[in-house]
Design an enzyme around this catalytic site. Sequence first.
Site, PDB file in Angstrom:
ATOM      1  N   THR A   1     112.790  96.058  80.128  1.00  0.00           N
ATOM      2  CA  THR A   1     112.529  97.370  80.113  1.00  0.00           C
ATOM      3  C   THR A   1     112.979  98.032  81.078  1.00  0.00           C
ATOM      4  O   THR A   1     112.588  97.799  82.414  1.00  0.00           O
ATOM      5  CB  THR A   1     110.796  97.753  80.063  1.00  0.00           C
ATOM      6  OG1 THR A   1     110.419  96.864  78.608  1.00  0.00           O
ATOM      7  CG2 THR A   1     110.566  99.106  79.987  1.00  0.00           C
TER       8      THR A   1
ATOM      9  N   LYS B   1     111.260 102.428  74.148  1.00  0.00           N
ATOM     10  CA  LYS B   1     110.281 101.462  74.745  1.00  0.00           C
ATOM     11  C   LYS B   1     109.432 101.989  75.822  1.00  0.00           C
ATOM     12  O   LYS B   1     108.138 101.947  75.917  1.00  0.00           O
ATOM     13  CB  LYS B   1     111.202 100.219  75.344  1.00  0.00           C
ATOM     14  CG  LYS B   1     110.177  99.336  75.980  1.00  0.00           C
ATOM     15  CD  LYS B   1     109.073  98.551  75.377  1.00  0.00           C
ATOM     16  CE  LYS B   1     107.994  97.946  75.892  1.00  0.00           C
ATOM     17  NZ  LYS B   1     108.612  96.590  76.579  1.00  0.00           N
TER      18      LYS B   1
ATOM     19  N   LYS C   1     105.205 100.572  87.114  1.00  0.00           N
ATOM     20  CA  LYS C   1     106.812 100.803  86.958  1.00  0.00           C
ATOM     21  C   LYS C   1     106.830 101.667  85.477  1.00  0.00           C
ATOM     22  O   LYS C   1     107.731 102.662  85.588  1.00  0.00           O
ATOM     23  CB  LYS C   1     107.427  99.192  86.729  1.00  0.00           C
ATOM     24  CG  LYS C   1     108.905  99.371  86.824  1.00  0.00           C
ATOM     25  CD  LYS C   1     109.395  98.110  85.904  1.00  0.00           C
ATOM     26  CE  LYS C   1     109.086  98.091  84.336  1.00  0.00           C
ATOM     27  NZ  LYS C   1     109.988  96.952  83.738  1.00  0.00           N
TER      28      LYS C   1
END
Length: 309
Positions: free
Chosen positions: A110, A186, A255
């Site tokens: 990701t 995502k 994140k």
Amino acid sequence: MAVRSARQATTGECAMAGATVGFVGLGAMGQGMAASLLRAGHRVRVWNRSPEPVAALVAQGAEAADGLVGAFAADTVVSMLANDEAVERLLLDPALLAGAKATVHLNMATVSVALAERAEALHAEHGIAYAAAPVLGRPPVAAAGELNILAAGEPEVLAGVEPLLAAMGQRTWHFGESPHQANAAKISTNFLLACAIESMAEACSLAEANGVRPTDLIEMLTGTLFPGPVYAGYGSMVAERRYEPAGFKLPLGLKDVNLALTAGAAENVPLPFGSVLRDAFLDALAHGDGDKDWAAVAAVARRRAGLPA
């Protein structure tokens, strides 16, 4: 060395007899994914910064790569690193790509939309096809080969890596021909998950402050309005204040929230909940919850409500 266009990656090339797969990044997810490839009969050459996961995969039949150069000497490279910084530092090295024998790089991490765009351009300069395929699922799901995979890239490239995707996942969802589209999907998904955790945390705090057991609330919600793994799984963690062992650590959640905010800003897409989530995650980190599951952000809602820790 002859430089080939990314579009010259032959359909099925990575899966033909004798082909090798270089796997870079053997964290909690990567170990299970590489093991799934081995079970499916693929010849896998593994690399990781720490040696223990490499030894574990070698015991299962993998080969140890001679550094990143050895991994990129395989026909296809699959990578599963933690974040943009790791991908940039380790894999977007022009010298590494210039000497690579690999014809395809499948990045399953990701990462940000911007990094995916840079990676695609840099790989194209060196005649290496680049595709993105981030995943949904925790480490046990990865180990079972039952991930949901969000893929984007040139159709012939994705067709070529389909045997690998099939070995690691139960279904592959296609989001376009530009790799960054898979990363956008995502990031959007993880943003929605973070919002769900926060909303459950606030609802449970409201119920508990009024004498209702959070476990009873979650049982009712998952049996009526919100069935499914997200509310059942994370809902029970929130209601029971069960944040360990961590399947997805809280800093990784921060994140992903930051990735969503950055992607939104780049396209002038307001994400008002994103700022609330970012501050809640920072609050949790400031209170020492960095090693806990990202569901531990629920503790912030409890503190705001004046409920006992």
